[in-house]
Write a protein that holds these residues in place. Structure first.
Motif, mmCIF file in Angstrom:
data_model
loop_
_atom_site.group_PDB
_atom_site.id
_atom_site.type_symbol
_atom_site.label_atom_id
_atom_site.label_comp_id
_atom_site.label_asym_id
_atom_site.label_seq_id
_atom_site.Cartn_x
_atom_site.Cartn_y
_atom_site.Cartn_z
ATOM 1 N N GLY A 40 -10.880 12.626 0.259
ATOM 2 C CA GLY A 40 -9.923 11.547 0.418
ATOM 3 C C GLY A 40 -10.453 10.523 1.408
ATOM 4 N N ALA A 41 -9.709 9.458 1.602
ATOM 5 C CA ALA A 41 -10.112 8.408 2.527
ATOM 6 C C ALA A 41 -9.809 8.819 3.961
ATOM 7 C CB ALA A 41 -9.381 7.113 2.195
ATOM 8 N N SER A 42 -10.667 8.405 4.879
ATOM 9 C CA SER A 42 -10.422 8.599 6.309
ATOM 10 C C SER A 42 -9.827 7.317 6.886
ATOM 11 C CB SER A 42 -11.724 8.948 7.041
ATOM 12 O OG SER A 42 -12.668 7.904 6.875
ATOM 13 N N LEU A 43 -9.137 7.457 8.009
ATOM 14 C CA LEU A 43 -8.486 6.315 8.635
ATOM 15 C C LEU A 43 -9.100 6.023 9.991
ATOM 16 C CD1 LEU A 43 -6.181 4.199 8.886
ATOM 17 C CD2 LEU A 43 -4.779 6.020 9.894
ATOM 18 N N ALA A 44 -9.395 4.760 10.226
ATOM 19 C CA ALA A 44 -9.782 4.285 11.552
ATOM 20 C C ALA A 44 -8.810 3.167 11.936
ATOM 21 C CB ALA A 44 -11.212 3.762 11.542
ATOM 22 N N TYR A 45 -8.500 3.054 13.224
ATOM 23 C CA TYR A 45 -7.578 1.997 13.622
ATOM 24 C C TYR A 45 -7.995 1.372 14.948
ATOM 25 C CZ TYR A 45 -5.041 4.479 17.362
ATOM 26 O OH TYR A 45 -4.683 5.095 18.529
ATOM 27 N N TRP A 93 -6.727 10.943 2.992
ATOM 28 C CA TRP A 93 -5.625 10.235 2.351
ATOM 29 C C TRP A 93 -5.969 9.792 0.932
ATOM 30 C CZ3 TRP A 93 -1.092 10.463 4.740
ATOM 31 C CH2 TRP A 93 -1.106 10.780 6.118
ATOM 32 N N VAL A 94 -4.950 9.784 0.106
ATOM 33 C CA VAL A 94 -5.043 9.240 -1.247
ATOM 34 C C VAL A 94 -4.231 7.952 -1.269
ATOM 35 C CG1 VAL A 94 -4.505 9.642 -3.673
ATOM 36 C CG2 VAL A 94 -5.280 11.541 -2.230
ATOM 37 N N LEU A 95 -4.841 6.867 -1.727
ATOM 38 C CA LEU A 95 -4.200 5.561 -1.675
ATOM 39 C C LEU A 95 -4.020 4.999 -3.084
ATOM 40 C CD1 LEU A 95 -5.812 5.931 1.098
ATOM 41 C CD2 LEU A 95 -5.766 3.453 1.244
ATOM 42 N N ILE A 96 -2.878 4.379 -3.299
ATOM 43 C CA ILE A 96 -2.629 3.615 -4.515
ATOM 44 C C ILE A 96 -2.569 2.160 -4.097
ATOM 45 C CG2 ILE A 96 -0.986 3.169 -6.363
ATOM 46 C CD1 ILE A 96 -0.256 6.137 -6.227
ATOM 47 N N VAL A 97 -3.538 1.378 -4.571
ATOM 48 C CA VAL A 97 -3.754 0.022 -4.059
ATOM 49 C C VAL A 97 -3.590 -0.997 -5.184
ATOM 50 C CG1 VAL A 97 -5.304 -1.474 -2.758
ATOM 51 C CG2 VAL A 97 -5.434 1.007 -2.451
ATOM 52 N N LEU A 123 0.836 -1.197 0.000
ATOM 53 C CA LEU A 123 0.000 0.000 0.000
ATOM 54 C C LEU A 123 0.873 1.250 0.000
ATOM 55 C CD1 LEU A 123 -2.737 1.468 0.349
ATOM 56 C CD2 LEU A 123 -2.408 1.225 2.817
ATOM 57 N N LYS A 124 0.562 2.179 -0.903
ATOM 58 C CA LYS A 124 1.242 3.467 -0.944
ATOM 59 C C LYS A 124 0.184 4.540 -0.764
ATOM 60 C CE LYS A 124 4.397 1.460 -4.315
ATOM 61 N NZ LYS A 124 3.673 0.193 -4.511
ATOM 62 N N PHE A 125 0.485 5.589 -0.005
ATOM 63 C CA PHE A 125 -0.530 6.607 0.267
ATOM 64 C C PHE A 125 0.114 7.963 0.506
ATOM 65 C CE2 PHE A 125 0.656 4.455 4.136
ATOM 66 C CZ PHE A 125 0.746 5.443 5.111
#
Length: 260
Positions: free
Chosen positions: A121-126, A101-105, A16-18
């Motif tokens: 962009g994408a949000s992150l949850a952890y 976030w922008v992700l290259i998947v 994953l690259k972001f």
């Protein structure tokens, strides 16, 4: 239009690259003839792509069509787990919660998707789990994005990647070695300076110690290391030997990647 049988390959996604959405200067355009993005995301000066080494198990891309009063949309998620834990990872994940976030998947089927656009962009949850005496610590990451259409196919190849504070331009990053200094079977012990491994030959390397990048003197002359007391590694491209200028320390985690 037809829906033909596609080759069956191992499931899951690759590396994953972001990047931060705010770091994007120019967005790639979809080729109307192919429906594919063939040009790279262009970042602002100082912007970089980051790299997340998530374990194979559970690492994946999901895309589900849903419907609301406003019409059809797609709920897209990219999930994975980081094994183990250190201060750098904890602080990095905490700081990521405040950004889009922008992700290259890249999928293992050879198709790469771009997550994020000019609007959102994408949000992150952890979720962090300390584990028990019978299993390891882990941090589960989940990037979420909603879009009126499926995530576009992205066909560009090279990226700027930052890992351990070191920036490299790469299309592929492959882990060669990972070990704890002084552990049983480890190739280096406390105070050692030389690492010899045939897998290092003809490789451009990225070397981390406890998650922090160590500069590499490749003897190209681009950097004058004369008289320097900064910790670094000497490694000629064709050599099978890394010479650590500044010995490795007991229990230090050494990770070595090849990039191209």
């Amino acid at each position: 239009m037809s829906l033909a049988k596609a080759p069956v390959r191992t499931g899951g996604t690759c590396t994953l690259k972001f990047c931060k959405k705010t770091d994007v200067l120019t967005w790639p355009e979809v080729n109307p003839a192919t429906g594919i993005m063939g040009t790279s995301v262009v970042l602002r000066e100082g912007g970089v792509f980051y790299y997340a080494e998530m374990i194979d198990q559970g690492r994946g891309f999901e895309e589900q069509q849903k419907e609301s009063t406003a019409g059809i949309f797609f709920e897209i998620s990219v999930n994975g787990s980081l094994r183990g834990s250190n201060n750098a990872n904890i602080l990095s994940v905490q700081s990521m919660l405040n950004h889009e976030w922008v992700l290259i998947v890249p999928d293992r089927n050879g198709v790469t998707r771009l997550i994020g656009n000019e609007d959102t962009g994408a949000s992150l949850a952890y979720k962090y789990d300390s584990g028990t005496v019978t299993n390891s610590r882990k941090t589960d990451l989940s990037f979420k994005w909603q879009h009126p259409l499926p995530a576009p196919v992205y066909d560009a190849n090279a990226f700027d990647i930052i890992i351990g504070g070191v920036v490299v331009t790469a299309g592929q990053l492959t882990m060669l070695l990972r070990f704890k200094v002084g552990a049983p079977g480890a190739p280096m012990n406390h105070g050692d300076t030389l690492l010899v491994n045939e897998g290092l030959k003809n490789k451009r390397l990225l070397i981390l110690a406890d998650g922090v990048g160590i500069p590499i003197d490749d003897f190209s002359g681009d950097v004058d290391w004369t008289g320097s007391i900064q910790r670094h590694v000497e490694k000629a491209f064709s050599s099978n030997t890394c010479n650590f200028i500044g010995a490795v320390n007991l229990d230090e985690i050494i990770e070595i990647y090849a990039f191209s």
